[in-house]
Design an enzyme around this catalytic site. Structure first.
Site, short mmCIF file in Angstrom:
data_model
loop_
_atom_site.label_atom_id
_atom_site.label_comp_id
_atom_site.label_asym_id
_atom_site.label_seq_id
_atom_site.Cartn_x
_atom_site.Cartn_y
_atom_site.Cartn_z
N LYS A 173 -21.67 -7.00 2.31
CA LYS A 173 -20.65 -6.28 1.18
C LYS A 173 -20.48 -7.73 0.50
O LYS A 173 -20.19 -7.56 -0.52
CB LYS A 173 -19.51 -6.02 1.94
CG LYS A 173 -19.85 -4.55 2.57
CD LYS A 173 -18.61 -3.85 3.10
CE LYS A 173 -18.35 -3.44 4.35
NZ LYS A 173 -17.29 -2.88 4.60
N GLU A 202 0.96 -1.14 -0.01
CA GLU A 202 -0.07 0.15 0.01
C GLU A 202 0.95 1.51 -0.04
O GLU A 202 2.02 1.30 0.69
CB GLU A 202 -0.73 0.04 1.25
CG GLU A 202 -1.75 1.10 1.22
CD GLU A 202 -2.37 1.47 2.64
OE1 GLU A 202 -3.42 0.67 2.58
OE2 GLU A 202 -2.26 2.41 3.56
P1 FAD Z 1 -18.55 0.49 6.66
O1 FAD Z 1 -18.47 -0.92 5.92
O2 FAD Z 1 -19.27 1.68 5.89
O3 FAD Z 1 -18.83 0.28 8.06
C1 FAD Z 1 -18.67 1.41 9.01
C2 FAD Z 1 -19.49 1.20 10.20
O4 FAD Z 1 -20.68 1.38 9.90
C3 FAD Z 1 -18.89 -0.25 11.07
O5 FAD Z 1 -19.11 -0.11 12.36
C4 FAD Z 1 -20.39 -0.92 10.34
O6 FAD Z 1 -20.58 -2.16 11.17
C5 FAD Z 1 -21.47 0.15 10.61
N1 FAD Z 1 -22.37 0.09 9.08
C6 FAD Z 1 -22.15 -0.52 7.79
N2 FAD Z 1 -23.19 -0.42 7.41
C7 FAD Z 1 -24.09 -0.55 8.12
C8 FAD Z 1 -25.54 -0.45 7.94
N3 FAD Z 1 -25.96 -0.50 6.57
N4 FAD Z 1 -26.31 -0.05 8.95
C9 FAD Z 1 -25.58 0.30 10.07
N5 FAD Z 1 -24.28 0.17 10.32
C10 FAD Z 1 -23.72 0.09 9.43
N6 FAD Z 1 -9.58 5.22 5.07
C11 FAD Z 1 -9.60 6.40 4.15
O7 FAD Z 1 -10.18 7.32 4.16
N7 FAD Z 1 -8.87 6.24 2.98
C12 FAD Z 1 -8.13 5.09 2.46
O8 FAD Z 1 -7.89 4.77 1.62
C13 FAD Z 1 -8.51 3.63 3.50
N8 FAD Z 1 -8.07 2.45 3.23
C14 FAD Z 1 -8.27 1.52 3.99
C15 FAD Z 1 -7.76 0.19 3.61
C16 FAD Z 1 -7.76 -0.90 4.46
C17 FAD Z 1 -7.41 -2.13 4.35
C18 FAD Z 1 -8.40 -0.74 5.75
C19 FAD Z 1 -8.63 -1.78 6.85
C20 FAD Z 1 -9.09 0.66 6.05
C21 FAD Z 1 -8.86 1.73 5.01
N9 FAD Z 1 -9.49 3.07 5.55
C22 FAD Z 1 -9.15 4.14 4.52
C23 FAD Z 1 -9.93 3.13 6.85
C24 FAD Z 1 -11.58 2.99 6.51
O9 FAD Z 1 -11.95 4.05 5.81
C25 FAD Z 1 -12.25 3.11 7.92
O10 FAD Z 1 -11.90 2.05 8.66
C26 FAD Z 1 -13.71 3.27 7.89
O11 FAD Z 1 -14.23 3.63 9.35
C27 FAD Z 1 -14.47 1.81 7.79
O12 FAD Z 1 -14.65 1.69 6.63
P2 FAD Z 1 -15.47 0.31 6.06
O13 FAD Z 1 -15.40 0.16 4.59
O14 FAD Z 1 -15.44 -0.97 7.02
O15 FAD Z 1 -16.97 1.03 6.60
#
Ligand code: FAD
Length: 293
Positions: A164, A10
């Site tokens: 997802k 990354e």
């Molecule tokens: P989501 O899947 O949207 O979930 C976020 C929260 O909401 C969780 O608690 C989930 O349980 C809850 N949730 C999800 N869907 C629902 C629903 N329908 N109803 C109620 N609750 C729900 N961040 C950046 O800004 N830029 C990056 O490039 C980046 N790259 C990353 C790469 C990796 C491999 C990882 C592990 C993290 C990265 N992050 C990045 C951080 C990431 O954006 C954060 O950790 C973010 O808070 C969670 O992303 P997610 O896609 O898991 O969120």
């Protein structure tokens, strides 16, 4: 029989010409490990939209490297994010790391709050649904072995993961972790719940132990006592110690069957390079041993 592992790196998008040069230097050093792909982050708060895109574009001129952009829900409208994704597809980019993104300067101590951009996405699953409607992207998602900081419990994370996967995600990369046992426990839960997509452990070499404590706290990644003891009385950055810790962590993961590893390089070649070089020497893992590091 030799174990073959796949590694990936990354990078974050550079801010200046000088930093671009530094990224290419890093890449030139690390490409000897034949990365399966390199992923380019999307800055917190959506701050690097253009830079992520421009970096990806530059990577497309290097046919031996597969670049994968991160795409987040933050700071933009649904239409604009979809347009960006379509543009990636036209550039030949068929894989995306799709995450929600975090606001800038989040702290776990204060109640974190994700604010949906006007006409934007709230959760990464919503974005995945739309992306899959546009084109058949390979969707890689974030996985949290120690629970996402905002989730009430692990079940919430599992439900979210399932959602997802049902929408088309086919691979996960984990948040960094230092306690492999926590990762194995989490992985076993996924197996029992019949969640079988490949999960790639995310490895973070330690650059500054003091800063790591805060970062890990914000990301819900525990730091084992063993690690704290190793750093007792040491400088916050110890190259050899950091390499040893990550090398051991990777070897244990490989021993337990995790042959894909994703390195959070922080755009540096020295640490990740030395760790990968160790892996090639100890286990003859990646093609042939390299002495460059
Ligand atoms: P989501 O899947 O949207 O979930 C976020 C929260 O909401 C969780 O608690 C989930 O349980 C809850 N949730 C999800 N869907 C629902 C629903 N329908 N109803 C109620 N609750 C729900 N961040 C950046 O800004 N830029 C990056 O490039 C980046 N790259 C990353 C790469 C990796 C491999 C990882 C592990 C993290 C990265 N992050 C990045 C951080 C990431 O954006 C954060 O950790 C973010 O808070 C969670 O992303 P997610 O896609 O898991 O969120």
């Amino acid at each position: 029989m030799e174990t073959k592992i796949k590694i990936s790196f990354e990078f974050f998008p550079p801010k200046s010409q000088k930093m671009y040069q530094s990224l290419w230097n890093t890449l030139n050093k690390l490409k000897i490990f034949y990365p399966d792909f390199v992923s380019i982050t999307y800055g917190a708060g959506g701050s690097t939209r253009k830079r992520t895109h421009d970096t990806i574009k530059k990577f497309t001129y290097r046919p031996s490297i597969k670049p994968i952009p991160h795409l987040t829900c933050i700071g933009d409208t649904k239409d604009s994010i979809k347009k960006l994704a379509l543009n990636y597809w036209k550039m030949g980019i068929k894989s995306l790391v799709v995450i929600r993104g975090d606001p800038e300067n989040i702290k776990l101590s204060k109640k974190r709050k994700f604010i949906t951009f006007p006409n934007g996405y709230t959760y990464s699953s919503e974005l995945i649904r739309d992306l899959k409607k546009i084109r058949d992207f390979e969707i890689i998602i974030a996985v949290f072995p120690e629970k996402h900081p905002e989730s009430i419990n692990i079940q919430e994370d599992i439900d979210n993961l399932k959602r997802k996967i049902d929408l088309g995600a086919t691979k996960g990369i984990t948040q960094f972790f230092f306690d492999n046992n926590k990762f194995y426990e989490f992985f076993n839960i996924l197996q029992k719940k019949n969640i079988k997509i490949p999960i790639i452990p995310g490895i973070l070499p330690i650059i500054n132990f003091n800063k790591l404590i805060e970062l890990a706290h914000n990301c819900n990644a525990s730091i084992p006592k063993r690690l704290k003891n190793l750093y007792k009385g040491k400088k916050e950055y110890e190259f050899k110690l950091s390499v040893d810790i990550a090398t051991k962590q990777c070897l244990d993961l490989i021993k337990n069957g995790f042959n894909n590893l994703h390195f959070y390089t922080l755009n540096r070649a020295d640490l990740t390079g030395k760790i990968c070089s160790n892996l090639t020497k100890i286990k003859k893992l990646i093609n042939k041993p390299y002495d460059a590091f």
